[in-house]
Enzyme design. Sequence first.
Site, mmCIF file in Angstrom:
data_model
loop_
_atom_site.group_PDB
_atom_site.id
_atom_site.type_symbol
_atom_site.label_atom_id
_atom_site.label_comp_id
_atom_site.label_asym_id
_atom_site.label_seq_id
_atom_site.Cartn_x
_atom_site.Cartn_y
_atom_site.Cartn_z
ATOM 1 N N CYS A 333 4.675 -13.910 18.522
ATOM 2 C CA CYS A 333 5.915 -13.652 17.154
ATOM 3 C C CYS A 333 6.198 -12.272 17.032
ATOM 4 O O CYS A 333 6.203 -11.722 15.894
ATOM 5 C CB CYS A 333 5.269 -14.089 16.014
ATOM 6 S SG CYS A 333 4.824 -16.118 16.221
ATOM 7 N N THR A 334 6.221 -11.536 17.987
ATOM 8 C CA THR A 334 6.864 -10.085 18.122
ATOM 9 C C THR A 334 7.980 -9.897 19.133
ATOM 10 O O THR A 334 7.808 -8.979 19.845
ATOM 11 C CB THR A 334 5.849 -9.207 18.201
ATOM 12 O OG1 THR A 334 5.275 -9.250 19.299
ATOM 13 C CG2 THR A 334 4.763 -9.039 17.189
#
Lengths: 379, 123
Positions: A333-334
Site C-alpha cells: 500500500c505504498t
Amino acid sequence: MRKIRSTDFAKSKECYLDSSATTRKPTILGASAKAVYTNDYASAYRGLYESSEQATAEIEATRGKISRWLKTARQVIFTPGVTQSINTLAYMLEPTLTKADNIIVSVLEHHANYVPWLELAKRTGAQLRTLPLDSSYQPINNGQIDTNTKIIALAHVSNVTGTIVDVQKLTAQAPNAFSIVDGSQAVAHELAIPLCDAYVFSPHKCYGPDGLGILLASEMYMNLRPAVFGGHATTGLNHNTIVFSEGAAKFEPGTPAITAIRSFGRLLDVLDPRHESESIRTYAFTQLQKHVTIHGPKKGCACISFTVPGVPAHDVAQILANRGVAIRAGHHCTIPLHQSLGLQATCRASFGVYTTKADIQKLVSGILYAKALFGGKAK
Amino acid sequence: MSDSMYKEYILELYRTPLNKGELDKPTCQATATNQSCGDTITLQLKITNSIITDVAFSGSGCAISIASASLLTELLKTKTIEQAKRITQDQVVSQLQIPITHTRRACATLIHQALMSALSHTP
C-alpha cells in the site's frame, strides 16, 4: 504493568514475520475479550442499569490507561482505525483550505496517509506536495514546505523501509500547518510520541484488538467541527441547530468498539505492549544483506523490505510460505514509494516481541532455497 | 506445504517465456495489472478474418503469471475470436496443472483479464 514478552503468546505454528500488518495477540487479550462478551457485555453511555454503567466506566477508564501508558496529556479519542481517523480528519480540515494552500506528505506514506490527502486536494484545489527521500531513506524538505502549507501528514515509521522519520524536524518548518502523524508502525516500538495536532494508531499493530483506532488530539483538533455525526456525539437538537457533546464524545458518534476498548484496557492493566525492536532488526539486516537487496536504512525499526535477485517478490513469499515463514510481498500500500524507488514489488519481513534469531535464520535459508530453485540449482 | 506450485516446467516457462515480445501493428491490445503485487502484462493480438494469427505478451510478473501468459498465448494461436472469448478463467488456471491458492489465482488469471479486455476492443 510489565513489558510484554514472548511468553505472553501461544506457541505459533508459523515463523511469523508479518507484524507490520498486524501483530500476534497475547493470550490475555483473547481471555479479556471472552470475559467481556461472556460476563460483562452491555451498551455504553446509554443505560442506567449496572452492566451499562460498568461498560461506560470501563471505556472512560481505558482513556486514562492509554494516557498513562503513552505518557501523554492529549485527549484520547476512539476511532474505527487509522484509515478512518485520517479520512475523517481530511473532511474536518476541508473548510480550512483554499486553492492557495498546500498539503505536505512524504513519499514514504502508506495509502491511508496519502490517498485521503490527494482526494482532499482534488476537492479543494489545494496542492498536494510529496517530500522526497534522501540517500538514508529520510524524507527531506526540498523547499516544498512554505507559509501556505496548511496540513502536514507524515508517517512516524515507514511500513516499508523501517525509517524512523524525523517528524519534529519537518513539522517545525510548517508552523502554520495542522500536523498529523501516522503512528501505525511506531507505537509498538517505544518511540517518543512527537508533538503534533493528531497522532493516530491502531492497537492491533501493538498486540491489541482490531476494529479500534486511537487518536491523540491537540486542542486545535478538539476545536474542529466533526465530520461524522450521530448519537452520543450530539447532546441536543434545537430547531435543527446541533449541540455537540463535550470532549472526545463529539468525535465518537455511534456505538463504540465496546469489547475492543475494554479488552485493550484490561491488557494495559497487566502489560506494556511496547518493546525495543532495533536489535532484532539489526540482526536481520546483517543476515539478509549478504543475499538480498535491502531497500531501507540500516538503522530503523519494525521491518525490512528487500528484493531477491532473480526471484519475483511473490514467488519469494510463496516459497517461504511453503516453509512456514510468513512474510509479505507486493507494494505494501505504498505505490508512490515503490515508484520512486523504481520497484514493482518488494518482500517485507517485519518483527514483533516474539521474533527470534532462529526466525531470521529460517527466513534466510528459505530465501537461499528460492534463489537456488529459480536459478535451476535446487537440490 | 510443498513447492508443488514450482514444477520445473513452470520455472522453465518463467525463465524462457513463450510468445514474449511485441507485435508489429497488432489488431488489438490490452494491459492488465494485479493491484496487490504490481504485476503488469500487456497482451497483443493480430487478427485476420476473425482468426488470431499472431499473439505476444510483454511486461513483468511472478513465475505463475508469466507461465500462465506463456501457456495462454500458445493456446490462442489459430483460435477464432469467438473461441477465444469462450476461454474461461478456470481453463487458464487448470492448464498450469499445479495447485493454485486463492491469492495466487489473481496471478494465474492476469493474462486472461488482458485477453478479455483486448477482445472487447476488436473491431
